[in-house]
Design an enzyme around this catalytic site. Sequence first.
Site, PDB file in Angstrom:
ATOM      1  N   GLU A  35       0.848  -1.197   0.000  1.00 22.96           N
ATOM      2  CA  GLU A  35       0.000   0.000   0.000  1.00 22.96           C
ATOM      3  C   GLU A  35       0.888   1.254   0.000  1.00 22.96           C
ATOM      4  O   GLU A  35       1.953   1.261   0.631  1.00 22.96           O
ATOM      5  CB  GLU A  35      -0.849  -0.007   1.285  1.00 22.96           C
ATOM      6  CG  GLU A  35      -1.835   1.131   1.386  1.00 22.96           C
ATOM      7  CD  GLU A  35      -2.509   1.211   2.748  1.00 22.96           C
ATOM      8  OE1 GLU A  35      -1.978   0.671   3.736  1.00 22.96           O
ATOM      9  OE2 GLU A  35      -3.584   1.831   2.824  1.00 22.96           O
ATOM     10  N   LYS A  39     -10.345   0.704  -0.311  1.00 19.01           N
ATOM     11  CA  LYS A  39     -10.145   0.527   1.135  1.00 19.01           C
ATOM     12  C   LYS A  39     -11.319   1.093   1.925  1.00 19.01           C
ATOM     13  O   LYS A  39     -11.728   2.236   1.726  1.00 19.01           O
ATOM     14  CB  LYS A  39      -8.853   1.213   1.560  1.00 19.01           C
ATOM     15  CG  LYS A  39      -8.453   0.961   3.007  1.00 19.01           C
ATOM     16  CD  LYS A  39      -7.135   1.661   3.297  1.00 19.01           C
ATOM     17  CE  LYS A  39      -6.612   1.380   4.692  1.00 19.01           C
ATOM     18  NZ  LYS A  39      -5.350   2.116   4.937  1.00 19.01           N
ATOM     19  N   CYS A  88      -4.442  -3.215   4.642  1.00 12.70           N
ATOM     20  CA  CYS A  88      -3.917  -2.661   5.900  1.00 12.70           C
ATOM     21  C   CYS A  88      -4.874  -2.774   7.096  1.00 12.70           C
ATOM     22  O   CYS A  88      -5.157  -3.862   7.574  1.00 12.70           O
ATOM     23  CB  CYS A  88      -3.482  -1.210   5.662  1.00 12.70           C
ATOM     24  SG  CYS A  88      -2.331  -0.602   6.902  1.00 12.70           S
TER      25      CYS A  88
END
Length: 457
Positions: A26, A126, A159
């Site tokens: 990322e 995300k 993440c």
Amino acid sequence: MLLSWNRASCFLTLRALGVQIIVFPEDGIHGFNFTRTSIYPFLDFMPSPQLVRWNPCLEPHRFNDTEVLQRLSCMALKGKMFLVANLGIKQPCLSSDPGCPSDGRYQFNTNVVFSSNGTLVDRYRKHNLYFEAAFDTPLKVDYITFDTPFAGKFGIFTCFDILFFDPAVRLLRASAVKHVVYPTAWMNQLPLLAAIEIQKAFAIAFGVNVLAANIHHPSLGMTGSGIHTPLKSFWYHDMEDPKGHLIIAQVDKSPQGLVGTENAAGKMDPTHSKFLKILSSSPHCEKDAQEVHCDEDAEWNMNTPPMFHSEMMYDNFTLVPAWGKKGYLQVCSNSLCCHLLYKRPTLSKELYALGVFDGLHTVHGTYYIQVCALVKCGGLGFHTCGQEITEASGIFEFHLWGNFSTSYIFPLFLTSGMTLEIPDQLGWENDHYFMRKSGLSSGLVTAALYGRLYERN
Ligand SMILES: *[C@@H]1O[C@H](CO)[C@@H](O)[C@H](O)[C@H]1NC(C)=O
Ligand SMILES: *[C@@H]1O[C@H](CO)[C@@H](O)[C@H](O)[C@H]1NC(C)=O
Ligand SMILES: *[C@@H]1O[C@H](CO)[C@@H](O)[C@H](O)[C@H]1NC(C)=O
Ligand SMILES: *[C@@H]1O[C@H](CO)[C@@H](O)[C@H](O)[C@H]1NC(C)=O
Ligand SMILES: *[C@@H]1O[C@H](CO)[C@@H](O)[C@H](O)[C@H]1NC(C)=O
């Protein structure tokens, strides 16, 4: 636009090695510290892969502002491998759209997936942003899986998502995903949430392979990538070397799980019998204030160790020291009681403690956790328990368990020098979730059961 890692020769080498999928971290393409405005020049436009079948390498002029996607697509094509990368995407919207930001566009932190012929097969935007002012949260959660000819179905998220129900857990519950690709920019936080530690725990907890690509940025505390199966890990963690590292590994198409393994031989093990006996004889415990003392068996009985509080990762843990060569400890907080049965072949000059926390974590994100943790403390004082350390020499043989109110429990297990070991056994016994391990090959830094109560945040 800098794409310094775009080296065609590298992709040809990987192809020669038989690599079938590559995952990039990322934020690796655009970097950090952007505002909504300052990131704008770095954003690509991308049509929805659900609506448009597009090969950016072969059809570069079909859409404007797609330079990064074109380069990524060409890498996948040249290398004849699936490619997963993370970049910023802009998506124009109309003011009639109630979610449309006032500047007339959405900006998404996006993972893209290209097939081995360069076709854009899917994208994941995300959901659980981590203080990212440059990006918007998609109005609807993306639950994305993609199929590959070499290993079946992969799931994808990014993440901070790893700590939340949506999309990660719902995705894995709903579909036959055996592998997860996971671009991340994860700031290590010891003792419970180092990058490789949570990646590995996720692989074990869900019985999947996790291909985790963390950005390598030691000065921001970001390092730690791995290809993790539930039983084996290939990882890289280095806080000194400024250079990153490419991990290549061959893993099973069908990950072998660890959860629920009944180790028949293990049941004969005297320590395991002891654990089962303690589990079934809990009435012998007597309660005083928040603490419960179990003088269950003279052999394991010690002077009741003092209970204390110490901050671990901003949470107020309740702890007891793990003194001596063996013992049985219990410590409770709210509705969680944690237990530890342990033996140590030799004593080291280190303080270890068993800690419990059952509550809402509120710093750098809000999420409810239940944790039982055996940690090596930073020094010899109680207040050092919970500090960040990476080196340890204490060899423990232990059972660690607790009466968790959730079935989502991540077994964290970190040993000296940022190394990973696999628990011998994990699972439920008599309404308690337990982890056991003997034969550690290096000193114990953290052994913990990290439970998430998703409905309480
Ligand atoms: C981002 O900004 C913060 C505070 O302004 C600073 O401390 C940090 O070093 C910056 N990080 C990078 C990667 O530039
Ligand atoms: C790309 O941008 C140019 C210049 O603004 C414009 O003339 C062209 O029509 C655009 N192409 C597409 C496919 O939108
Ligand atoms: C390219 O890959 C996609 C996705 O795997 C596949 O559906 C498509 O048929 C492939 N196209 C060609 C020309 O091979
Ligand atoms: C931690 O919790 C205990 C028990 O509730 C309390 O006495 C103590 O003051 C708390 N410590 C901090 C730093 O909040
Ligand atoms: C866990 O055990 C303690 C002590 O026996 C008990 O007070 C608590 O209610 C239990 N928690 C749950 C969720 O059953």
